[in-house]
Scaffold this motif. Sequence first.
Motif, PDB file in Angstrom:
ATOM      1  N   TYR A 115       0.813  -1.217   0.000  1.00 34.70           N
ATOM      2  CA  TYR A 115       0.000   0.000   0.000  1.00 34.70           C
ATOM      3  C   TYR A 115       0.853   1.278   0.000  1.00 34.70           C
ATOM      4  CZ  TYR A 115      -4.426  -2.475   0.688  1.00 34.70           C
ATOM      5  OH  TYR A 115      -5.540  -3.273   0.526  1.00 34.70           O
ATOM      6  N   PRO A 174       2.191   4.526  -1.071  1.00 34.38           N
ATOM      7  CA  PRO A 174       1.615   5.455  -2.058  1.00 34.38           C
ATOM      8  C   PRO A 174       2.582   5.860  -3.160  1.00 34.38           C
ATOM      9  CG  PRO A 174       2.112   6.595  -0.009  1.00 34.38           C
ATOM     10  CD  PRO A 174       2.316   5.143   0.258  1.00 34.38           C
ATOM     11  N   THR A 193      -7.283   1.052   1.403  1.00 38.43           N
ATOM     12  CA  THR A 193      -6.202   1.691   2.142  1.00 38.43           C
ATOM     13  C   THR A 193      -5.587   0.694   3.117  1.00 38.43           C
ATOM     14  OG1 THR A 193      -7.592   2.440   3.971  1.00 38.43           O
ATOM     15  CG2 THR A 193      -7.434   3.900   2.050  1.00 38.43           C
ATOM     16  N   LYS A 194      -4.401   1.036   3.601  1.00 37.00           N
ATOM     17  CA  LYS A 194      -3.721   0.195   4.583  1.00 37.00           C
ATOM     18  C   LYS A 194      -4.533   0.094   5.866  1.00 37.00           C
ATOM     19  CE  LYS A 194       0.145   1.880   5.959  1.00 37.00           C
ATOM     20  NZ  LYS A 194       1.562   2.312   5.926  1.00 37.00           N
TER      21      LYS A 194
END
Length: 286
Positions: free
Chosen positions: A150, A152, A185-186
Amino acid sequence: MATPEDFTRIGNYAHMHSPNPSINRSLATRTVPLSVLCLGYSRTGTLTMHHALTTLGYPSPYHFSSILANPLDSDQWMAALNAKYNGLGPLPTKKFFDALLGHVGAVTDAPCNLFAAELVAMYPDAKVVLVEREIESWERSWAAFAESAYDPVLPLLARLDPEWLGRIVSVGRATTQVSAGFAGTKAQAKVRSRGAYRRHYAEVREMVPEGRLLEFRLGEGWGPLCAFLGREVPDVPFPHENEKERNKQFFVELGRKGMRNILRNAMVVLMIVGVPVGACYWAYRG
């Protein structure tokens, strides 16, 4: 450039440093029987099972790292993932899997495990092996993997290298999100992953007929696996891959190669744009 030590550390992920054959498997057909479906979750010893299935003589066992040997596979996997999980496009058929996995005698890891229902139904003669890990241990390992998956920065780099890194990151991010309970998302992955893991194992156990499924622990060694598959026990120790280290080094090498590709692409653009502009400038000066 990757060193021999890098290749040793990343094991099967070293495919990323091999020449890209650019095989369009959508035009392929099945050439070997698909005999073994190892449908456990990622981070349950899927690299170890890949090694074991290779040792047992199954042709080209398929693992996520296999995509690195032919990144064009990503396009077909993304089409299948989008069809099944996002309702975009036709669902994958047996013809689709015979093309994409036609050279493959066994599968393990994602994306294959995300199509467990399809593969179990389409290949009724294939035996199913389910490797499970104690859930707290798996969750710790998966959380460490998600830290990188994850990240970015990867999608940003992927946009600058769409032909190689873009393909790998797209299918990697998609399979991780599905495996983590459709987590974007994480933070969501931390909440949803355990439930997704348990649902997957329950669904596989429910869908596989009795006698076709082996519940296998890596510590059991060759004996029960070979007995179930009808193979002789190899005269070598059962493999043990350090998946944590392999995955850690994989993400490092992935970023390195992506950056090299981005720099190469930038140089090509400069050559294409800069040389004509420079020629026009000097012609005008003259």
